[in-house]
Design a protein around this motif. Structure first.
Motif, mmCIF file in Angstrom:
data_model
loop_
_atom_site.group_PDB
_atom_site.id
_atom_site.type_symbol
_atom_site.label_atom_id
_atom_site.label_comp_id
_atom_site.label_asym_id
_atom_site.label_seq_id
_atom_site.Cartn_x
_atom_site.Cartn_y
_atom_site.Cartn_z
ATOM 1 N N THR A 1 -4.880 3.965 -7.964
ATOM 2 C CA THR A 1 -6.022 4.417 -7.187
ATOM 3 C C THR A 1 -5.535 5.129 -5.920
ATOM 4 O OG1 THR A 1 -6.228 2.422 -5.829
ATOM 5 C CG2 THR A 1 -7.409 2.433 -7.958
ATOM 6 N N ALA A 2 -6.486 5.637 -5.150
ATOM 7 C CA ALA A 2 -6.141 6.309 -3.898
ATOM 8 C C ALA A 2 -5.409 5.377 -2.933
ATOM 9 C CB ALA A 2 -7.400 6.856 -3.233
ATOM 10 N N ALA A 3 -5.656 4.090 -3.039
ATOM 11 C CA ALA A 3 -4.955 3.150 -2.161
ATOM 12 C C ALA A 3 -3.454 3.176 -2.405
ATOM 13 C CB ALA A 3 -5.502 1.739 -2.351
ATOM 14 N N ASP A 4 -3.047 3.462 -3.639
ATOM 15 C CA ASP A 4 -1.613 3.541 -3.931
ATOM 16 C C ASP A 4 -0.971 4.768 -3.295
ATOM 17 O OD1 ASP A 4 -1.068 1.239 -5.812
ATOM 18 O OD2 ASP A 4 -2.728 2.206 -6.861
ATOM 19 N N VAL A 5 -1.745 5.844 -3.124
ATOM 20 C CA VAL A 5 -1.220 7.012 -2.421
ATOM 21 C C VAL A 5 -0.820 6.605 -1.001
ATOM 22 C CG1 VAL A 5 -1.759 9.306 -1.507
ATOM 23 C CG2 VAL A 5 -2.557 8.642 -3.792
ATOM 24 N N TYR A 6 -1.708 5.871 -0.348
ATOM 25 C CA TYR A 6 -1.452 5.506 1.047
ATOM 26 C C TYR A 6 -0.411 4.402 1.172
ATOM 27 C CZ TYR A 6 -2.103 4.785 5.961
ATOM 28 O OH TYR A 6 -1.857 4.708 7.308
ATOM 29 N N VAL A 7 -0.609 3.311 0.460
ATOM 30 C CA VAL A 7 0.334 2.193 0.548
ATOM 31 C C VAL A 7 1.707 2.615 0.031
ATOM 32 C CG1 VAL A 7 0.834 -0.170 -0.166
ATOM 33 C CG2 VAL A 7 -1.525 0.504 0.341
ATOM 34 N N GLY A 8 1.714 3.323 -1.097
ATOM 35 C CA GLY A 8 2.982 3.757 -1.670
ATOM 36 C C GLY A 8 3.772 4.656 -0.748
ATOM 37 N N SER A 9 3.081 5.546 -0.031
ATOM 38 C CA SER A 9 3.769 6.432 0.910
ATOM 39 C C SER A 9 4.485 5.638 1.989
ATOM 40 C CB SER A 9 2.764 7.403 1.543
ATOM 41 O OG SER A 9 2.247 8.299 0.587
ATOM 42 N N HIS A 10 3.818 4.625 2.510
ATOM 43 C CA HIS A 10 4.430 3.831 3.570
ATOM 44 C C HIS A 10 5.586 2.982 3.053
ATOM 45 C CE1 HIS A 10 2.029 4.659 7.163
ATOM 46 N NE2 HIS A 10 1.051 4.921 6.312
ATOM 47 N N VAL A 11 5.445 2.470 1.844
ATOM 48 C CA VAL A 11 6.554 1.704 1.260
ATOM 49 C C VAL A 11 7.761 2.610 1.047
ATOM 50 C CG1 VAL A 11 7.328 0.518 -0.838
ATOM 51 C CG2 VAL A 11 5.133 -0.087 0.201
ATOM 52 N N SER A 12 7.518 3.800 0.528
ATOM 53 C CA SER A 12 8.613 4.736 0.283
ATOM 54 C C SER A 12 9.296 5.150 1.579
ATOM 55 C CB SER A 12 8.084 5.975 -0.444
ATOM 56 O OG SER A 12 9.097 6.953 -0.578
ATOM 57 N N TRP A 13 8.503 5.592 2.551
ATOM 58 C CA TRP A 13 9.085 6.028 3.816
ATOM 59 C C TRP A 13 9.774 4.881 4.537
ATOM 60 C CZ3 TRP A 13 4.379 9.167 6.046
ATOM 61 C CH2 TRP A 13 4.236 10.342 5.305
ATOM 62 N N ASP B 1 -14.566 -4.309 -9.399
ATOM 63 C CA ASP B 1 -13.631 -5.433 -9.330
ATOM 64 C C ASP B 1 -12.357 -5.086 -8.569
ATOM 65 O OD1 ASP B 1 -12.896 -3.676 -11.424
ATOM 66 O OD2 ASP B 1 -11.680 -5.243 -12.363
ATOM 67 N N GLU B 2 -12.192 -3.827 -8.180
ATOM 68 C CA GLU B 2 -11.002 -3.403 -7.440
ATOM 69 C C GLU B 2 -11.275 -3.194 -5.956
ATOM 70 O OE1 GLU B 2 -9.045 -0.653 -11.024
ATOM 71 O OE2 GLU B 2 -10.462 0.221 -9.578
ATOM 72 N N ARG B 3 -12.536 -3.173 -5.574
ATOM 73 C CA ARG B 3 -12.887 -2.765 -4.224
ATOM 74 C C ARG B 3 -12.266 -3.648 -3.140
ATOM 75 N NH1 ARG B 3 -16.898 0.808 -3.268
ATOM 76 N NH2 ARG B 3 -17.593 -0.286 -1.399
ATOM 77 N N ALA B 4 -12.251 -4.938 -3.349
ATOM 78 C CA ALA B 4 -11.728 -5.834 -2.308
ATOM 79 C C ALA B 4 -10.262 -5.543 -2.016
ATOM 80 C CB ALA B 4 -11.921 -7.292 -2.715
ATOM 81 N N ASP B 5 -9.422 -5.545 -3.053
ATOM 82 C CA ASP B 5 -7.997 -5.286 -2.837
ATOM 83 C C ASP B 5 -7.757 -3.848 -2.385
ATOM 84 O OD1 ASP B 5 -7.132 -7.823 -3.352
ATOM 85 O OD2 ASP B 5 -6.557 -7.434 -5.436
ATOM 86 N N TYR B 6 -8.536 -2.922 -2.886
ATOM 87 C CA TYR B 6 -8.395 -1.512 -2.516
ATOM 88 C C TYR B 6 -8.562 -1.335 -1.006
ATOM 89 C CZ TYR B 6 -9.866 3.486 -2.473
ATOM 90 O OH TYR B 6 -10.024 4.829 -2.217
ATOM 91 N N PHE B 7 -9.682 -1.791 -0.476
ATOM 92 C CA PHE B 7 -9.920 -1.630 0.957
ATOM 93 C C PHE B 7 -9.039 -2.554 1.784
ATOM 94 C CE2 PHE B 7 -13.968 0.175 -0.642
ATOM 95 C CZ PHE B 7 -13.888 1.405 -0.002
ATOM 96 N N ARG B 8 -8.842 -3.764 1.294
ATOM 97 C CA ARG B 8 -8.028 -4.718 2.049
ATOM 98 C C ARG B 8 -6.632 -4.173 2.313
ATOM 99 N NH1 ARG B 8 -6.084 -10.752 -0.013
ATOM 100 N NH2 ARG B 8 -5.014 -11.346 1.937
ATOM 101 N N TRP B 9 -5.944 -3.713 1.273
ATOM 102 C CA TRP B 9 -4.539 -3.352 1.431
ATOM 103 C C TRP B 9 -4.347 -1.935 1.953
ATOM 104 C CZ3 TRP B 9 -2.189 -7.469 2.212
ATOM 105 C CH2 TRP B 9 -2.465 -8.627 1.486
ATOM 106 N N MET B 10 -5.298 -1.045 1.689
ATOM 107 C CA MET B 10 -5.182 0.276 2.300
ATOM 108 C C MET B 10 -5.264 0.162 3.813
ATOM 109 S SD MET B 10 -7.461 3.787 1.979
ATOM 110 C CE MET B 10 -7.225 4.052 0.231
ATOM 111 N N PHE B 11 -6.225 -0.608 4.305
ATOM 112 C CA PHE B 11 -6.398 -0.689 5.753
ATOM 113 C C PHE B 11 -5.483 -1.721 6.405
ATOM 114 C CE2 PHE B 11 -10.129 1.545 4.231
ATOM 115 C CZ PHE B 11 -10.037 2.677 5.030
ATOM 116 N N PHE B 12 -4.962 -2.652 5.650
ATOM 117 C CA PHE B 12 -3.878 -3.498 6.146
ATOM 118 C C PHE B 12 -2.653 -2.617 6.433
ATOM 119 C CE2 PHE B 12 0.015 -5.942 5.181
ATOM 120 C CZ PHE B 12 -0.091 -6.955 6.128
ATOM 121 N N THR B 13 -2.405 -1.671 5.549
ATOM 122 C CA THR B 13 -1.268 -0.766 5.747
ATOM 123 C C THR B 13 -1.517 0.190 6.904
ATOM 124 O OG1 THR B 13 -0.756 -0.924 3.388
ATOM 125 C CG2 THR B 13 0.238 0.902 4.597
ATOM 126 N N ALA B 14 -2.751 0.683 7.021
ATOM 127 C CA ALA B 14 -3.078 1.591 8.124
ATOM 128 C C ALA B 14 -3.037 0.892 9.471
ATOM 129 C CB ALA B 14 -4.457 2.194 7.898
#
Length: 209
Positions: A152-164, A87-100
Motif C-alpha cells: 500500500t501507499a504506507a509502504d512507500v513512506y515507511v519503506g523509504s525511511h527504512v531504506s534511507w 481491515d488495513e486502515r488501522a495499521d496503514y495510518f498507525r505506521w505511516m504516521f508513526f514513521t512521519a
C-alpha cells in the motif's frame, strides 16, 4: 498541461513523492528546485510557506509533507489500489504516521547526538531512540507489508525511511529491516522513480560544474 505537478529536489524527501507518483501511474510534471534561495523566494513560498520540498500541486490544490502526499494520492486515485482496505486502515495510518512523527524525529535527533535525558523522555513524543527502533522492527515484522498482506501507499513512506535510515546509518541495521526492504526494492515504480531522480541529480551537478 497535466493536473499534477511535483516540486522536488532529487536529493530530498521528494524522492518519496516521486516514487508514489510512479506507483499511481498518472501523468505529472516536475519542477526541480535547488536548495537555498530558489526554495525560499516568494513564488515558491506561496506554494509551500516552509520553503522546502516536496510539494504537490493537484489542479488548484496543494499538498505538502511526504506522508500526506502519499495518503492523498492513494485516496485520490483509488484505481491504483494503494489506499487501505477496511481491515488495513488501522495499521496503514498507525505506521505511516508513526514513521512521519516518532521515527523521523528520533532518527534525526539521534544522528545529531541529541538524546533526551532519561528522566525527561516523557516530554519527547517518541520517548527514546531505542524504543522507536524496537517498535518499528515489530511493525515491519508483523506482516509481509506494513498494513497486511499487500503493498500500500504506507509502504512507500515507511519503506523509504527504512531504506534511507539503514543506508546512511541513522537506523540500526537489523534483519527485519533488511527483509522488509527486500520485499519492496524490486518494484518497477520504485526503480523508475530512482532512475528519474538519479538522472535529475546528475543534470544538476553538470549544470553547476
Amino acid at each position: 498541461m497535466t493536473e499534477l505537478t511535483l516540486y522536488t529536489n532529487p536529493m530530498s524527501r521528494g524522492r518519496i513523492a516521486r516514487w508514489m507518483l510512479e506507483e499511481i501511474g498518472e501523468p505529472y510534471d516536475v519542477e526541480i528546485l535547488d536548495f537555498g534561495p530558489p526554495m525560499k523566494n516568494d513564488q515558491y513560498c506561496a506554494i509551500n510557506p516552509m520553503g522546502k520540498v516536496p510539494a504537490l500541486r493537484h489542479g488548484g490544490h496543494i499538498v505538502t509533507e511526504a506522508a500526506a502526499i502519499c495518503a492523498y494520492m492513494a485516496e485520490t486515485f483509488p484505481q491504483a489500489g494503494l489506499a487501505p482496505r477496511p481491515d488495513e486502515r488501522a495499521d496503514y495510518f498507525r505506521w505511516m504516521f508513526f514513521t512521519a512523527g516518532p521515527v523521523e524525529a528520533a532518527l534525526t535527533n539521534h544522528a545529531l547526538g541529541l538524546e533526551p535525558p532519561e528522566d525527561k523522555s516523557g516530554m519527547v513524543g517518541y520517548g527514546s531512540y531505542a524504543s522507536v527502533v524496537d517498535a518499528l522492527e515489530k511493525a515491519v515484522s508483523a506482516h509481509p507489508y506494513i498494513a497486511g498482506e499487500r503493498f500500500t501507499a504506507a509502504d512507500v513512506y515507511v519503506g523509504s525511511h527504512v531504506s534511507w535510515g539503514t543506508s546512511f546509518g541513522t537506523l540500526e541495521s537489523r534483519p527485519a529491516f533488511t527483509a522488509y526492504w527486500e520485499r519492496l526494492k524490486d518494484r518497477e515504480a520504485l526503480n523508475r522513480a530512482f532512475q528519474l531522480d538519479d538522472a535529475a541529480a546528475e543534470n544538476m551537478k553538470k549544470a553547476t560544474a
